[in-house]
Design a protein around this motif. Structure first.
Motif, PDB file in Angstrom:
ATOM      1  N   ALA A 127       0.817  -1.218   0.000  1.00 32.05           N
ATOM      2  CA  ALA A 127       0.000   0.000   0.000  1.00 32.05           C
ATOM      3  C   ALA A 127       0.847   1.262   0.000  1.00 32.05           C
ATOM      4  O   ALA A 127       0.401   2.306  -0.461  1.00 32.05           O
ATOM      5  CB  ALA A 127      -0.937  -0.002   1.206  1.00 32.05           C
ATOM      6  N   SER A 128       2.064   1.186   0.513  1.00 30.14           N
ATOM      7  CA  SER A 128       2.905   2.382   0.562  1.00 30.14           C
ATOM      8  C   SER A 128       3.309   2.847  -0.836  1.00 30.14           C
ATOM      9  O   SER A 128       3.758   3.965  -1.010  1.00 30.14           O
ATOM     10  CB  SER A 128       4.148   2.125   1.412  1.00 30.14           C
ATOM     11  N   ARG A 129       3.151   1.985  -1.818  1.00 32.54           N
ATOM     12  CA  ARG A 129       3.530   2.361  -3.178  1.00 32.54           C
ATOM     13  C   ARG A 129       2.363   2.957  -3.963  1.00 32.54           C
ATOM     14  O   ARG A 129       2.514   3.304  -5.120  1.00 32.54           O
ATOM     15  CB  ARG A 129       4.085   1.144  -3.913  1.00 32.54           C
ATOM     16  N   LEU A 130       1.206   3.058  -3.348  1.00 33.30           N
ATOM     17  CA  LEU A 130       0.062   3.643  -4.040  1.00 33.30           C
ATOM     18  C   LEU A 130       0.289   5.135  -4.251  1.00 33.30           C
ATOM     19  O   LEU A 130       0.787   5.819  -3.357  1.00 33.30           O
ATOM     20  CB  LEU A 130      -1.219   3.450  -3.228  1.00 33.30           C
ATOM     21  N   PRO A 131      -0.110   5.672  -5.404  1.00 35.69           N
ATOM     22  CA  PRO A 131       0.049   7.110  -5.619  1.00 35.69           C
ATOM     23  C   PRO A 131      -0.907   7.910  -4.749  1.00 35.69           C
ATOM     24  O   PRO A 131      -0.642   9.040  -4.397  1.00 35.69           O
ATOM     25  CB  PRO A 131      -0.273   7.292  -7.099  1.00 35.69           C
ATOM     26  N   HIS A 132      -2.034   7.323  -4.398  1.00 38.88           N
ATOM     27  CA  HIS A 132      -3.008   7.957  -3.506  1.00 38.88           C
ATOM     28  C   HIS A 132      -3.803   6.842  -2.849  1.00 38.88           C
ATOM     29  O   HIS A 132      -3.856   5.723  -3.348  1.00 38.88           O
ATOM     30  CB  HIS A 132      -3.923   8.906  -4.273  1.00 38.88           C
ATOM     31  N   TRP A 133      -4.416   7.157  -1.755  1.00 40.00           N
ATOM     32  CA  TRP A 133      -5.231   6.166  -1.059  1.00 40.00           C
ATOM     33  C   TRP A 133      -6.661   6.272  -1.576  1.00 40.00           C
ATOM     34  O   TRP A 133      -7.185   7.367  -1.749  1.00 40.00           O
ATOM     35  CB  TRP A 133      -5.202   6.426   0.441  1.00 40.00           C
ATOM     36  N   PRO A 134      -7.325   5.152  -1.807  1.00 34.25           N
ATOM     37  CA  PRO A 134      -8.703   5.208  -2.277  1.00 34.25           C
ATOM     38  C   PRO A 134      -9.642   5.698  -1.180  1.00 34.25           C
ATOM     39  O   PRO A 134      -9.325   5.622   0.011  1.00 34.25           O
ATOM     40  CB  PRO A 134      -9.021   3.752  -2.652  1.00 34.25           C
ATOM     41  N   ARG A 135     -10.784   6.199  -1.574  1.00 30.44           N
ATOM     42  CA  ARG A 135     -11.753   6.726  -0.607  1.00 30.44           C
ATOM     43  C   ARG A 135     -12.328   5.625   0.269  1.00 30.44           C
ATOM     44  O   ARG A 135     -12.531   5.813   1.465  1.00 30.44           O
ATOM     45  CB  ARG A 135     -12.878   7.430  -1.356  1.00 30.44           C
ATOM     46  N   PRO A 164     -13.339   3.605  13.799  1.00 30.08           N
ATOM     47  CA  PRO A 164     -14.614   3.667  13.076  1.00 30.08           C
ATOM     48  C   PRO A 164     -15.064   2.273  12.635  1.00 30.08           C
ATOM     49  O   PRO A 164     -14.233   1.419  12.325  1.00 30.08           O
ATOM     50  CB  PRO A 164     -14.311   4.556  11.872  1.00 30.08           C
ATOM     51  N   ARG A 165     -16.366   2.082  12.627  1.00 32.58           N
ATOM     52  CA  ARG A 165     -16.931   0.805  12.198  1.00 32.58           C
ATOM     53  C   ARG A 165     -16.924   0.746  10.675  1.00 32.58           C
ATOM     54  O   ARG A 165     -17.062   1.761  10.006  1.00 32.58           O
ATOM     55  CB  ARG A 165     -18.341   0.651  12.734  1.00 32.58           C
ATOM     56  N   PRO A 166     -16.781  -0.448  10.132  1.00 30.84           N
ATOM     57  CA  PRO A 166     -16.806  -0.585   8.666  1.00 30.84           C
ATOM     58  C   PRO A 166     -18.223  -0.433   8.134  1.00 30.84           C
ATOM     59  O   PRO A 166     -19.200  -0.504   8.874  1.00 30.84           O
ATOM     60  CB  PRO A 166     -16.291  -2.006   8.453  1.00 30.84           C
ATOM     61  N   HIS A 167     -18.309  -0.220   6.831  1.00 31.81           N
ATOM     62  CA  HIS A 167     -19.598  -0.076   6.142  1.00 31.81           C
ATOM     63  C   HIS A 167     -19.754  -1.233   5.166  1.00 31.81           C
ATOM     64  O   HIS A 167     -18.824  -1.557   4.424  1.00 31.81           O
ATOM     65  CB  HIS A 167     -19.652   1.254   5.381  1.00 31.81           C
ATOM     66  N   HIS A 168     -20.937  -1.833   5.155  1.00 25.94           N
ATOM     67  CA  HIS A 168     -21.250  -2.890   4.189  1.00 25.94           C
ATOM     68  C   HIS A 168     -21.841  -2.203   2.969  1.00 25.94           C
ATOM     69  O   HIS A 168     -22.906  -1.603   3.037  1.00 25.94           O
ATOM     70  CB  HIS A 168     -22.246  -3.882   4.793  1.00 25.94           C
ATOM     71  N   ILE A 169     -21.137  -2.270   1.865  1.00 27.48           N
ATOM     72  CA  ILE A 169     -21.619  -1.555   0.684  1.00 27.48           C
ATOM     73  C   ILE A 169     -22.361  -2.463  -0.297  1.00 27.48           C
ATOM     74  O   ILE A 169     -23.185  -1.983  -1.061  1.00 27.48           O
ATOM     75  CB  ILE A 169     -20.490  -0.783  -0.039  1.00 27.48           C
ATOM     76  N   ARG A 214     -19.100  -7.238   0.856  1.00 23.30           N
ATOM     77  CA  ARG A 214     -18.077  -6.197   0.676  1.00 23.30           C
ATOM     78  C   ARG A 214     -18.161  -5.191   1.812  1.00 23.30           C
ATOM     79  O   ARG A 214     -19.169  -4.519   2.015  1.00 23.30           O
ATOM     80  CB  ARG A 214     -18.264  -5.498  -0.669  1.00 23.30           C
ATOM     81  N   VAL A 215     -17.051  -5.102   2.573  1.00 22.23           N
ATOM     82  CA  VAL A 215     -16.960  -4.217   3.732  1.00 22.23           C
ATOM     83  C   VAL A 215     -15.819  -3.238   3.488  1.00 22.23           C
ATOM     84  O   VAL A 215     -14.737  -3.634   3.058  1.00 22.23           O
ATOM     85  CB  VAL A 215     -16.681  -5.035   5.017  1.00 22.23           C
ATOM     86  N   VAL A 216     -16.078  -1.949   3.748  1.00 15.82           N
ATOM     87  CA  VAL A 216     -15.039  -0.933   3.524  1.00 15.82           C
ATOM     88  C   VAL A 216     -14.987   0.055   4.693  1.00 15.82           C
ATOM     89  O   VAL A 216     -15.948   0.201   5.441  1.00 15.82           O
ATOM     90  CB  VAL A 216     -15.267  -0.146   2.210  1.00 15.82           C
ATOM     91  N   TRP A 217     -13.850   0.689   4.811  1.00 17.07           N
ATOM     92  CA  TRP A 217     -13.665   1.817   5.726  1.00 17.07           C
ATOM     93  C   TRP A 217     -13.454   3.041   4.852  1.00 17.07           C
ATOM     94  O   TRP A 217     -12.746   2.985   3.837  1.00 17.07           O
ATOM     95  CB  TRP A 217     -12.416   1.622   6.587  1.00 17.07           C
TER      96      TRP A 217
END
Length: 102
Positions: free
Chosen positions: A4-12, A41-46, A50-53
């Motif tokens: 993940a440290s090589r990502l140009p930006h972090w996804p939303r 923070p609690r994750p969101h089920h989208i 599929r669970v995301v923060w």
């Protein structure tokens, strides 16, 4: 997961593994514990399983941690003059000098 440290930006919206990496490189187990204890923070089920923060919530969590750390740090003591400290350690009072004849 890719580094993940090589990502140009972090996804939303981030997976659990990526959210843990974003939150200071903590382990997934630590993230789960922080969520279960109500600190993270609690994750969101989208959809389905599929669970995301969301990055905004992770940022707010990190800001709260930063604020708490600033409140709990002890005040810095005023630094004393090293000559005065040495004299105090030798049992001398301020202004007292050694005789030049000694």
């Amino acid at each position: 997961m890719k580094d993940a440290s090589r990502l140009p930006h972090w996804p939303r919206a981030m997976s659990e593994e990526m959210a843990a990496a974003y939150a200071g490189g903590i382990s997934v187990a630590t993230l789960r514990r922080e969520v279960s204890e109500g600190r993270a923070p609690r994750p969101h089920h989208i959809s389905g399983r599929r669970v995301v923060w969301f990055i905004e919530e992770l940022d707010a969590w990190m800001d709260r941690i930063k604020g708490q750390a600033a409140l709990t740090q002890p005040e810095q003591k005023q630094k004393t003059n090293s000559w005065a400290a040495a004299a105090a350690a030798a049992g001398k009072t301020s202004g007292q000098r050694r005789s030049p004849l000694r």
